[in-house]
Write a protein that holds these residues in place. Sequence first.
Motif, PDB file in Angstrom:
ATOM      1  N   LEU A  55       0.840  -1.187   0.000  1.00  0.00           N
ATOM      2  CA  LEU A  55       0.000   0.000   0.000  1.00  0.00           C
ATOM      3  C   LEU A  55       0.883   1.248   0.000  1.00  0.00           C
ATOM      4  N   VAL A  56       0.680   2.093  -1.004  1.00  0.00           N
ATOM      5  CA  VAL A  56       1.427   3.341  -1.104  1.00  0.00           C
ATOM      6  C   VAL A  56       0.453   4.466  -1.387  1.00  0.00           C
ATOM      7  N   LYS A  57       0.927   5.676  -1.094  1.00  0.00           N
ATOM      8  CA  LYS A  57       0.159   6.875  -1.395  1.00  0.00           C
ATOM      9  C   LYS A  57       0.971   7.742  -2.328  1.00  0.00           C
ATOM     10  N   ILE A  58       0.375   8.108  -3.476  1.00  0.00           N
ATOM     11  CA  ILE A  58       1.048   8.972  -4.437  1.00  0.00           C
ATOM     12  C   ILE A  58       0.093  10.090  -4.831  1.00  0.00           C
ATOM     13  N   SER A  59       0.651  11.162  -5.349  1.00  0.00           N
ATOM     14  CA  SER A  59      -0.148  12.309  -5.793  1.00  0.00           C
ATOM     15  C   SER A  59       0.433  12.842  -7.084  1.00  0.00           C
ATOM     16  N   GLY A  60      -0.427  13.418  -7.909  1.00  0.00           N
ATOM     17  CA  GLY A  60       0.011  14.003  -9.168  1.00  0.00           C
ATOM     18  C   GLY A  60      -1.182  14.414  -9.998  1.00  0.00           C
ATOM     19  N   ARG A  61      -0.885  14.822 -11.235  1.00  0.00           N
ATOM     20  CA  ARG A  61      -1.931  15.242 -12.166  1.00  0.00           C
ATOM     21  C   ARG A  61      -2.196  14.147 -13.190  1.00  0.00           C
ATOM     22  N   VAL A  62      -3.475  14.040 -13.574  1.00  0.00           N
ATOM     23  CA  VAL A  62      -3.895  12.996 -14.502  1.00  0.00           C
ATOM     24  C   VAL A  62      -3.370  13.308 -15.899  1.00  0.00           C
ATOM     25  N   GLY A  63      -2.832  12.287 -16.539  1.00  0.00           N
ATOM     26  CA  GLY A  63      -2.352  12.420 -17.909  1.00  0.00           C
ATOM     27  C   GLY A  63      -2.550  11.119 -18.659  1.00  0.00           C
ATOM     28  N   SER A  64      -2.518  11.204 -19.996  1.00  0.00           N
ATOM     29  CA  SER A  64      -2.676  10.014 -20.825  1.00  0.00           C
ATOM     30  C   SER A  64      -2.113  10.298 -22.202  1.00  0.00           C
ATOM     31  N   ASP A  65      -1.583   9.248 -22.826  1.00  0.00           N
ATOM     32  CA  ASP A  65      -1.074   9.383 -24.191  1.00  0.00           C
ATOM     33  C   ASP A  65      -2.190   9.290 -25.220  1.00  0.00           C
ATOM     34  N   ALA A  66      -3.320   8.739 -24.839  1.00  0.00           N
ATOM     35  CA  ALA A  66      -4.448   8.612 -25.763  1.00  0.00           C
ATOM     36  C   ALA A  66      -5.741   8.903 -25.018  1.00  0.00           C
ATOM     37  N   PRO A  67      -5.989  10.160 -24.646  1.00  0.00           N
ATOM     38  CA  PRO A  67      -7.218  10.480 -23.901  1.00  0.00           C
ATOM     39  C   PRO A  67      -8.461  10.332 -24.764  1.00  0.00           C
ATOM     40  N   ILE A  68      -9.599  10.279 -24.082  1.00  0.00           N
ATOM     41  CA  ILE A  68     -10.882  10.145 -24.764  1.00  0.00           C
ATOM     42  C   ILE A  68     -11.478  11.523 -24.977  1.00  0.00           C
ATOM     43  N   ASN A  69     -11.903  11.824 -26.211  1.00  0.00           N
ATOM     44  CA  ASN A  69     -12.596  13.073 -26.511  1.00  0.00           C
ATOM     45  C   ASN A  69     -14.085  12.880 -26.236  1.00  0.00           C
ATOM     46  N   CYS A  70     -14.602  13.707 -25.347  1.00  0.00           N
ATOM     47  CA  CYS A  70     -16.004  13.587 -24.950  1.00  0.00           C
ATOM     48  C   CYS A  70     -16.844  14.544 -25.786  1.00  0.00           C
ATOM     49  N   GLU A  71     -17.629  14.008 -26.689  1.00  0.00           N
ATOM     50  CA  GLU A  71     -18.517  14.827 -27.518  1.00  0.00           C
ATOM     51  C   GLU A  71     -19.875  14.955 -26.831  1.00  0.00           C
ATOM     52  N   PRO A  72     -20.599  16.046 -27.010  1.00  0.00           N
ATOM     53  CA  PRO A  72     -20.332  17.171 -27.909  1.00  0.00           C
ATOM     54  C   PRO A  72     -19.424  18.238 -27.309  1.00  0.00           C
TER      55      PRO A  72
END
Length: 301
Positions: A55-72
């Motif tokens: 069990l570990v605790k980490i913090s940071g900002r969400v990132g992704s190499d292929a994010p999902i585009n939410c339409e509209p």
Amino acid sequence: MIPWVGVGCCMSAAALYLLGRKSGRDADVLKSATRVGQLKDLAAILDTDCKVLPLVKISGRVGSDAPINCEPSDSRGVIVEEREELHSSKRNDAGSWEQHITLKSPTNTEVPWYLDDETGRVYVEKAHGATGLVLTVAADVFESKRSPDQIRSLDPINLNYYMQGPERSGVRRIKKILPIGTSLTVVGEAVKDDTGRVRVQRPHKGPFCVSEEDIDQLISHVGRWAWWYNFASLGFTAVGACLLAKHAAQYFLERRHWWELHKRWYNFASLGFTTVGAYLLAKHAAQYFLERWRRKELHKS
């Protein structure tokens, strides 16, 4: 008759007690989690100690190499939850229209994503459904059977009929996402695979938290829920015990009343049978002595 309300309260108290114990254990486990200040330190810890940390605790900002585009909308996220509501109207027996809503099972999509704090990256796996995860509403659209131009072209009478009648039907689509750039705290099991990639996943035992709150707030939140569960369990236990005690008292009072009635009936029946028996014995004795006296008189004469 079984006091189902009292039994239900006691069963609810037991369930709440178990939830309180689980939440209390989760709070203790969160307190014991290894706190990683920078993400690059996690890779170093896994290199020196072992390839798995419970069990570990980490913090940071969400990132992704292929994010999902939410339409509209123009939002981009790593987790998308889409829910549909089917709206329809039906005329009831009184002649007015009733709105009916049917919920369809939500669909969830999650792409590979990571936390980044500018010192390193740590991937997070299967975060949907984790404790504390709150998704942001990115789109809320109602798709009607009629197009907007057709609705605007209706005259006032037909427009009122459309707004209240059976044609006021369609599909409401709600999309919730975990947006790119969200600051998160993740508590889970840290693993380093053979390729050298570090990831945090749901542990086999213990909590898996993905939240915008820091770990101290998570511990306080889980501990507060444990307190409320225990308090509610105590309340349901008291109510259930009172109801069961009341039912038991009423049962014994009814049994006592029943026994008193039967005792009176037994006494009355005993007295009646005693009187009848005494009368019959007295009658028989009188007949016997009269018969003996008659025979004695006949014998004298």
